[in-house]
Design a protein around this motif. Sequence first.
Motif, PDB file in Angstrom:
ATOM      1  N   ILE A 143      -1.900 -15.082  28.763  1.00  0.00           N
ATOM      2  CA  ILE A 143      -2.829 -16.166  29.092  1.00  0.00           C
ATOM      3  C   ILE A 143      -4.039 -16.062  28.160  1.00  0.00           C
ATOM      4  O   ILE A 143      -4.700 -15.018  28.106  1.00  0.00           O
ATOM      5  CB  ILE A 143      -3.285 -16.073  30.559  1.00  0.00           C
ATOM      6  N   ASN A 144      -4.321 -17.132  27.441  1.00  0.00           N
ATOM      7  CA  ASN A 144      -5.468 -17.151  26.523  1.00  0.00           C
ATOM      8  C   ASN A 144      -6.670 -17.746  27.252  1.00  0.00           C
ATOM      9  O   ASN A 144      -6.770 -18.960  27.441  1.00  0.00           O
ATOM     10  CB  ASN A 144      -5.132 -17.981  25.277  1.00  0.00           C
ATOM     11  N   VAL A 145      -7.576 -16.868  27.654  1.00  0.00           N
ATOM     12  CA  VAL A 145      -8.767 -17.291  28.396  1.00  0.00           C
ATOM     13  C   VAL A 145      -9.961 -17.218  27.453  1.00  0.00           C
ATOM     14  O   VAL A 145     -10.520 -16.142  27.209  1.00  0.00           O
ATOM     15  CB  VAL A 145      -9.002 -16.409  29.631  1.00  0.00           C
ATOM     16  N   GLY A 146     -10.321 -18.347  26.882  1.00  0.00           N
ATOM     17  CA  GLY A 146     -11.460 -18.380  25.979  1.00  0.00           C
ATOM     18  C   GLY A 146     -11.310 -17.440  24.799  1.00  0.00           C
ATOM     19  O   GLY A 146     -12.303 -16.840  24.360  1.00  0.00           O
ATOM     20  N   GLY A 147     -10.094 -17.283  24.295  1.00  0.00           N
ATOM     21  CA  GLY A 147      -9.860 -16.392  23.168  1.00  0.00           C
ATOM     22  C   GLY A 147      -9.505 -14.972  23.556  1.00  0.00           C
ATOM     23  O   GLY A 147      -9.146 -14.163  22.693  1.00  0.00           O
ATOM     24  N   VAL A 148      -9.587 -14.651  24.837  1.00  0.00           N
ATOM     25  CA  VAL A 148      -9.237 -13.319  25.325  1.00  0.00           C
ATOM     26  C   VAL A 148      -7.797 -13.354  25.852  1.00  0.00           C
ATOM     27  O   VAL A 148      -7.460 -14.190  26.697  1.00  0.00           O
ATOM     28  CB  VAL A 148     -10.186 -12.860  26.451  1.00  0.00           C
ATOM     29  N   LYS A 149      -6.961 -12.453  25.349  1.00  0.00           N
ATOM     30  CA  LYS A 149      -5.570 -12.400  25.789  1.00  0.00           C
ATOM     31  C   LYS A 149      -5.448 -11.597  27.082  1.00  0.00           C
ATOM     32  O   LYS A 149      -5.831 -10.430  27.128  1.00  0.00           O
ATOM     33  CB  LYS A 149      -4.689 -11.785  24.699  1.00  0.00           C
ATOM     34  N   VAL A 150      -4.913 -12.245  28.105  1.00  0.00           N
ATOM     35  CA  VAL A 150      -4.791 -11.626  29.430  1.00  0.00           C
ATOM     36  C   VAL A 150      -3.311 -11.522  29.786  1.00  0.00           C
ATOM     37  O   VAL A 150      -2.569 -12.510  29.711  1.00  0.00           O
ATOM     38  CB  VAL A 150      -5.525 -12.455  30.498  1.00  0.00           C
ATOM     39  N   HIS A 151      -2.868 -10.329  30.172  1.00  0.00           N
ATOM     40  CA  HIS A 151      -1.491 -10.128  30.603  1.00  0.00           C
ATOM     41  C   HIS A 151      -1.417 -10.302  32.122  1.00  0.00           C
ATOM     42  O   HIS A 151      -2.152  -9.650  32.872  1.00  0.00           O
ATOM     43  CB  HIS A 151      -1.006  -8.724  30.225  1.00  0.00           C
ATOM     44  N   ALA A 204     -12.004  -7.235  41.443  1.00  0.00           N
ATOM     45  CA  ALA A 204     -13.415  -7.350  41.062  1.00  0.00           C
ATOM     46  C   ALA A 204     -13.779  -6.497  39.862  1.00  0.00           C
ATOM     47  O   ALA A 204     -14.699  -6.835  39.109  1.00  0.00           O
ATOM     48  CB  ALA A 204     -14.303  -6.985  42.260  1.00  0.00           C
ATOM     49  N   ASP A 205     -13.081  -5.363  39.648  1.00  0.00           N
ATOM     50  CA  ASP A 205     -13.429  -4.486  38.537  1.00  0.00           C
ATOM     51  C   ASP A 205     -12.698  -4.836  37.247  1.00  0.00           C
ATOM     52  O   ASP A 205     -12.850  -4.144  36.232  1.00  0.00           O
ATOM     53  CB  ASP A 205     -13.155  -3.027  38.905  1.00  0.00           C
ATOM     54  N   LEU A 206     -11.898  -5.894  37.262  1.00  0.00           N
ATOM     55  CA  LEU A 206     -11.219  -6.337  36.045  1.00  0.00           C
ATOM     56  C   LEU A 206     -12.211  -7.015  35.111  1.00  0.00           C
ATOM     57  O   LEU A 206     -13.257  -7.513  35.551  1.00  0.00           O
ATOM     58  CB  LEU A 206     -10.095  -7.316  36.394  1.00  0.00           C
ATOM     59  N   PRO A 207     -11.911  -7.069  33.820  1.00  0.00           N
ATOM     60  CA  PRO A 207     -12.764  -7.846  32.911  1.00  0.00           C
ATOM     61  C   PRO A 207     -12.868  -9.290  33.389  1.00  0.00           C
ATOM     62  O   PRO A 207     -11.931  -9.819  34.013  1.00  0.00           O
ATOM     63  CB  PRO A 207     -12.020  -7.752  31.573  1.00  0.00           C
ATOM     64  N   PRO A 208     -13.976  -9.959  33.132  1.00  0.00           N
ATOM     65  CA  PRO A 208     -14.171 -11.323  33.664  1.00  0.00           C
ATOM     66  C   PRO A 208     -13.018 -12.273  33.365  1.00  0.00           C
ATOM     67  O   PRO A 208     -12.631 -13.067  34.226  1.00  0.00           O
ATOM     68  CB  PRO A 208     -15.467 -11.774  32.975  1.00  0.00           C
ATOM     69  N   ALA A 209     -12.436 -12.206  32.169  1.00  0.00           N
ATOM     70  CA  ALA A 209     -11.355 -13.129  31.818  1.00  0.00           C
ATOM     71  C   ALA A 209     -10.107 -12.892  32.646  1.00  0.00           C
ATOM     72  O   ALA A 209      -9.286 -13.799  32.820  1.00  0.00           O
ATOM     73  CB  ALA A 209     -11.021 -13.001  30.333  1.00  0.00           C
ATOM     74  N   SER A 210      -9.938 -11.682  33.184  1.00  0.00           N
ATOM     75  CA  SER A 210      -8.723 -11.324  33.925  1.00  0.00           C
ATOM     76  C   SER A 210      -8.837 -11.574  35.423  1.00  0.00           C
ATOM     77  O   SER A 210      -7.830 -11.465  36.134  1.00  0.00           O
ATOM     78  CB  SER A 210      -8.383  -9.846  33.686  1.00  0.00           C
ATOM     79  N   ARG A 211     -10.020 -11.908  35.909  1.00  0.00           N
ATOM     80  CA  ARG A 211     -10.179 -12.106  37.347  1.00  0.00           C
ATOM     81  C   ARG A 211      -9.610 -13.466  37.766  1.00  0.00           C
ATOM     82  O   ARG A 211      -9.859 -14.472  37.111  1.00  0.00           O
ATOM     83  CB  ARG A 211     -11.655 -12.031  37.733  1.00  0.00           C
ATOM     84  N   PRO A 212      -8.851 -13.505  38.839  1.00  0.00           N
ATOM     85  CA  PRO A 212      -8.301 -14.788  39.309  1.00  0.00           C
ATOM     86  C   PRO A 212      -9.408 -15.772  39.679  1.00  0.00           C
ATOM     87  O   PRO A 212     -10.328 -15.431  40.430  1.00  0.00           O
ATOM     88  CB  PRO A 212      -7.485 -14.393  40.539  1.00  0.00           C
TER      89      PRO A 212
END
Length: 449
Positions: free
Chosen positions: A359-367, A422-430
Amino acid sequence: MIELLQRAAEAGPDRPAVVTDEYELPYGELYLRARAVAAALVAAEVSRFAVLDTDAAMVTALLGGASLAGAEACQYPPTDDAAELAGLAERFGHDVLVTRRTDLDLPGRLLHPAGLLAADGSAAPASPPTERPLLVLTTGTTGTPRGVRHDWNRLLRSTKRIPPTPQQRWLLAYGLHQFAGLQILLHVFAAGATLVAPAPRRPREGLAAMRAHGVGFASATPTYWRFLLAELRADGGPVPPLQQITLGGEAIPGPLLDEIRQTFPDAKISQVYAASEFGSSGSVRDGRSGLSLDVLSRGDDADVAMKIVDGQLWVRSRTGMLGYYGDPPTDPDAWRPTGDLVDIVDDRIVFRGRTSEVINVGGVKVHPLPIEERVAAVPGVDMARVYGRPNAMTGAIVAVEVVAAPDADRATIDQAIREACADLPPASRPRSIKFVDSVTMAGNKIVRR
């Protein structure tokens, strides 16, 4: 395929080959049906055909007959959509469809399997030809289904090490249009064992078949096992005394392995890494997630070898595919990227997801897989699906679909999921949590695209 049926029929013609809730078919009869199919295919000059049927005995007879006649069979996924069937036939060049359906108005020839089974099996070829093609469609969980070209001679190489175990009863949890279902079929027939085939092939029917038909061995996707465990919790019935549990087709979370061990304490647990393209790479039986690093140091004479290139697992298989339908011929024993992203953690190869699922969230790749494992571990969550949802600001956001346990409080689960992430990087939080009755699946695997 036909040689496995012949060997099992000669060893025990009255031994059950396929068992369903409606019938029990012995090996002797199944072998005769396969020979009849082969004779009919040769007489009708059919070199390629598609199959639309879910009956296990019927499909195995068609596959066995095709392997003897040298005709390329391809089983379509079960569907009532005539337009979808027409699209498959056009895409894969099929002008012959074998089906019991009488309501289809499709171009080409429609053959009823009863007509093939009525042929004189004594007119079948004495032995299979040198080339025995088979076309298997991928499930399409990560994109449009592709046609994977196989040859029975290569597939049968993996069965040579299977010892006779006629007393075993294996559950068919996969569709026979899936490569995993085909692998179970080959294993069972090579062992001369019995295939228990409930219909439809859902966890609820699978659990009932385990209890009713004395199943001791079962192979299924992690998603299938999650739902089966949920069925066990819901109905409160007896736990089947399984001897062997196999998981494959998806990354396998550690918490799921722990729950399976607790539920089936007497069962041996194996993890299989396999795909439609390269077949099975072998199994891991140590009860830990991922693969052992040993798989990277197999010799050049190994049927299946592995390596990691830029974080992606590559495989070279001498039992795998010849290539994709419609593509130019390539070296079937060449190295191929699997699409699986991996990391090395201590002495393990740990799966992080598929290249097509990132998942590309604002340029950040999230698995999605690590997030999915966190959500699935929350009490009250029976199943979770993490995927990318389009977003005008960031391109995509992380979204979650949740199947809640019966009588679970959804507000409590929602809060618990947010705290767990909650402790995930911001791009990875649901950013979106939606409660659903079921998640999107194909072939008992979660579709994350």
